[in-house]
Design a protein around this motif. Sequence first.
Motif, PDB file in Angstrom:
ATOM      1  N   ARG A 173     -12.870 -11.567  26.148  1.00  0.00           N
ATOM      2  CA  ARG A 173     -13.373 -12.389  27.139  1.00  0.00           C
ATOM      3  C   ARG A 173     -14.912 -12.751  27.054  1.00  0.00           C
ATOM      4  O   ARG A 173     -15.190 -13.758  27.244  1.00  0.00           O
ATOM      5  CB  ARG A 173     -12.966 -12.035  28.491  1.00  0.00           C
ATOM      6  N   ASP A 174     -15.628 -11.842  26.734  1.00  0.00           N
ATOM      7  CA  ASP A 174     -17.078 -11.811  26.564  1.00  0.00           C
ATOM      8  C   ASP A 174     -17.477 -11.188  25.230  1.00  0.00           C
ATOM      9  O   ASP A 174     -17.589 -10.071  24.855  1.00  0.00           O
ATOM     10  CB  ASP A 174     -17.758 -10.882  27.704  1.00  0.00           C
ATOM     11  N   ASP A 199     -13.111 -26.263  15.401  1.00  0.00           N
ATOM     12  CA  ASP A 199     -12.656 -27.545  16.272  1.00  0.00           C
ATOM     13  C   ASP A 199     -13.519 -27.657  17.762  1.00  0.00           C
ATOM     14  O   ASP A 199     -13.233 -28.076  18.500  1.00  0.00           O
ATOM     15  CB  ASP A 199     -11.316 -27.436  16.431  1.00  0.00           C
ATOM     16  N   ARG A 200     -14.576 -26.714  17.847  1.00  0.00           N
ATOM     17  CA  ARG A 200     -15.401 -26.751  18.616  1.00  0.00           C
ATOM     18  C   ARG A 200     -14.700 -26.133  20.208  1.00  0.00           C
ATOM     19  O   ARG A 200     -14.960 -26.814  21.171  1.00  0.00           O
ATOM     20  CB  ARG A 200     -16.092 -27.931  18.903  1.00  0.00           C
ATOM     21  N   THR A 201     -13.532 -25.571  20.049  1.00  0.00           N
ATOM     22  CA  THR A 201     -12.991 -25.190  21.389  1.00  0.00           C
ATOM     23  C   THR A 201     -13.034 -23.770  21.810  1.00  0.00           C
ATOM     24  O   THR A 201     -12.382 -23.480  22.710  1.00  0.00           O
ATOM     25  CB  THR A 201     -11.471 -25.613  21.037  1.00  0.00           C
ATOM     26  N   PHE A 202     -13.646 -22.893  20.940  1.00  0.00           N
ATOM     27  CA  PHE A 202     -13.752 -21.542  21.293  1.00  0.00           C
ATOM     28  C   PHE A 202     -15.073 -20.915  20.380  1.00  0.00           C
ATOM     29  O   PHE A 202     -15.436 -21.573  19.580  1.00  0.00           O
ATOM     30  CB  PHE A 202     -12.469 -20.562  21.038  1.00  0.00           C
ATOM     31  N   LEU A 220     -14.446 -20.556  25.737  1.00  0.00           N
ATOM     32  CA  LEU A 220     -15.398 -21.370  26.092  1.00  0.00           C
ATOM     33  C   LEU A 220     -15.558 -21.538  27.520  1.00  0.00           C
ATOM     34  O   LEU A 220     -14.437 -22.038  28.148  1.00  0.00           O
ATOM     35  CB  LEU A 220     -15.881 -22.504  25.422  1.00  0.00           C
ATOM     36  N   PRO A 221     -16.451 -21.387  28.353  1.00  0.00           N
ATOM     37  CA  PRO A 221     -16.543 -21.587  29.787  1.00  0.00           C
ATOM     38  C   PRO A 221     -16.335 -23.005  30.094  1.00  0.00           C
ATOM     39  O   PRO A 221     -16.677 -23.950  29.520  1.00  0.00           O
ATOM     40  CB  PRO A 221     -17.822 -21.004  30.453  1.00  0.00           C
ATOM     41  N   GLY A 222     -15.105 -23.271  31.035  1.00  0.00           N
ATOM     42  CA  GLY A 222     -14.862 -24.779  31.343  1.00  0.00           C
ATOM     43  C   GLY A 222     -13.988 -25.387  30.555  1.00  0.00           C
ATOM     44  O   GLY A 222     -13.806 -26.737  30.485  1.00  0.00           O
ATOM     45  N   ARG A 224     -10.390 -25.337  28.422  1.00  0.00           N
ATOM     46  CA  ARG A 224      -9.181 -24.748  28.349  1.00  0.00           C
ATOM     47  C   ARG A 224      -8.794 -24.574  26.911  1.00  0.00           C
ATOM     48  O   ARG A 224      -8.830 -25.838  26.045  1.00  0.00           O
ATOM     49  CB  ARG A 224      -8.221 -25.260  29.252  1.00  0.00           C
ATOM     50  N   SER A 225      -8.188 -23.482  26.373  1.00  0.00           N
ATOM     51  CA  SER A 225      -7.837 -23.320  24.828  1.00  0.00           C
ATOM     52  C   SER A 225      -6.573 -22.468  25.058  1.00  0.00           C
ATOM     53  O   SER A 225      -6.355 -21.649  25.800  1.00  0.00           O
ATOM     54  CB  SER A 225      -9.054 -22.868  23.963  1.00  0.00           C
ATOM     55  N   PHE A 226      -6.105 -22.239  23.597  1.00  0.00           N
ATOM     56  CA  PHE A 226      -5.130 -21.396  23.442  1.00  0.00           C
ATOM     57  C   PHE A 226      -5.515 -19.986  23.837  1.00  0.00           C
ATOM     58  O   PHE A 226      -4.639 -19.015  24.207  1.00  0.00           O
ATOM     59  CB  PHE A 226      -4.693 -21.551  21.861  1.00  0.00           C
ATOM     60  N   LEU A 227      -6.759 -19.419  23.752  1.00  0.00           N
ATOM     61  CA  LEU A 227      -7.011 -18.277  23.946  1.00  0.00           C
ATOM     62  C   LEU A 227      -6.970 -17.980  25.328  1.00  0.00           C
ATOM     63  O   LEU A 227      -6.843 -16.766  25.783  1.00  0.00           O
ATOM     64  CB  LEU A 227      -8.754 -18.128  23.547  1.00  0.00           C
ATOM     65  N   ASP A 228      -7.223 -18.965  26.199  1.00  0.00           N
ATOM     66  CA  ASP A 228      -7.054 -18.586  27.762  1.00  0.00           C
ATOM     67  C   ASP A 228      -5.599 -18.060  28.038  1.00  0.00           C
ATOM     68  O   ASP A 228      -5.391 -17.362  28.793  1.00  0.00           O
ATOM     69  CB  ASP A 228      -7.537 -20.051  28.649  1.00  0.00           C
ATOM     70  N   ARG A 229      -4.944 -19.147  27.512  1.00  0.00           N
ATOM     71  CA  ARG A 229      -3.408 -18.652  27.688  1.00  0.00           C
ATOM     72  C   ARG A 229      -2.945 -17.271  27.249  1.00  0.00           C
ATOM     73  O   ARG A 229      -2.346 -16.422  27.794  1.00  0.00           O
ATOM     74  CB  ARG A 229      -2.650 -19.883  26.860  1.00  0.00           C
ATOM     75  N   PHE A 230      -3.691 -17.056  25.735  1.00  0.00           N
ATOM     76  CA  PHE A 230      -3.197 -15.587  25.341  1.00  0.00           C
ATOM     77  C   PHE A 230      -3.875 -14.597  26.135  1.00  0.00           C
ATOM     78  O   PHE A 230      -3.186 -13.463  26.243  1.00  0.00           O
ATOM     79  CB  PHE A 230      -3.868 -15.562  23.774  1.00  0.00           C
ATOM     80  N   LEU A 231      -5.397 -14.828  26.740  1.00  0.00           N
ATOM     81  CA  LEU A 231      -5.728 -13.662  27.515  1.00  0.00           C
ATOM     82  C   LEU A 231      -4.904 -13.535  28.641  1.00  0.00           C
ATOM     83  O   LEU A 231      -4.820 -12.192  29.294  1.00  0.00           O
ATOM     84  CB  LEU A 231      -7.261 -13.845  27.665  1.00  0.00           C
ATOM     85  N   GLU A 232      -4.479 -14.508  29.331  1.00  0.00           N
ATOM     86  CA  GLU A 232      -3.737 -14.426  30.648  1.00  0.00           C
ATOM     87  C   GLU A 232      -2.288 -13.620  30.482  1.00  0.00           C
ATOM     88  O   GLU A 232      -2.058 -13.010  31.338  1.00  0.00           O
ATOM     89  CB  GLU A 232      -3.446 -15.650  31.107  1.00  0.00           C
TER      90      GLU A 232
END
Length: 297
Positions: A173-174, A199-202, A220-222, A224-232
């Motif tokens: 996350r950080d 692709d400038r998404t993470f 990246l803050p604000g 949404r990417s595949f990483l947000d879904r993965f971490l959730e």
Amino acid sequence: MPTKPLDIPPMRVDHVSIAVPDLEEALGFFRRHFPVVMRTEKRPGYTPDFFWCDFYVGNFVFELIEPRGSGSFVERFLARRGPGLHHWSLEVERLDPYLESLEREGLRIVDRFEAGPEIRTAFLSPRSAFGVLVQFWQVPKPALPERPEIAEFRLRSGETVRMRVDHVSLAVRDIERALGFFSRYFPFRLRREPHLSWDRTFSIASFYVNGYKVELVSPLPGRRSFLDRFLERRGEGFHHVSIDIDRLDPYVAELEAAGVRVVDRAELPGGVKTAFLSPRSAFGVLVQLWQGPEFRS
């Protein structure tokens, strides 16, 4: 915040471990699709509740672990998370003083095991290590395997492709906090500072642990990417293993003909191509394939 430098003993990453329900079935998959050279055939573990084997792809070692009887830690892992990357194993000199220094700084050490004065292991809890279960094995002197980094793999068509395992990727996350953690507690050398992905998404950064390449990826803050879904869904920890390959297309064609699910294919600037083996086909492991103009350092 700790500031005093730690006395980090000599160490090296030995392998990454994959938990599977059936070791022979998983090993068969890897033998069919990768240039596998066995290091250790299937045998009981150092505790009676699992079997294991390991193998090389180039000079990179994968271990497979399988539950042995009910109540195994591998069985519990599979029930909770399914098959996939389980732990990261490092050989370490002078284990006890190192563990004491980690515990003084509040890191959680679990599952110590001793089988004699020179044979001991312990684990750094994922709660302390950004979701990664880290195994430490005490050895007299960590030594790199004398094996070629790049391996050839003959396709059924008769063509040959060359590949090497480039890195293990961790989702965090950080990214700055994670870099600070690894730089403090491991033999760390920064490879590349945090920067935007292609692709400038993470955000992405990379470093070496005694020559072993690790990548960090972070949302990246604000944005949404595949990483947000993965971490959730999964939390921090192992995300994928990345393999460089000199010719992607014929290799992917063979994988797909064999029923392996290949996803997220893309062509990038500079003649770069990439694709991923779905975890559904690869025993829970997301495998990135990367073709560049040449193998990268």
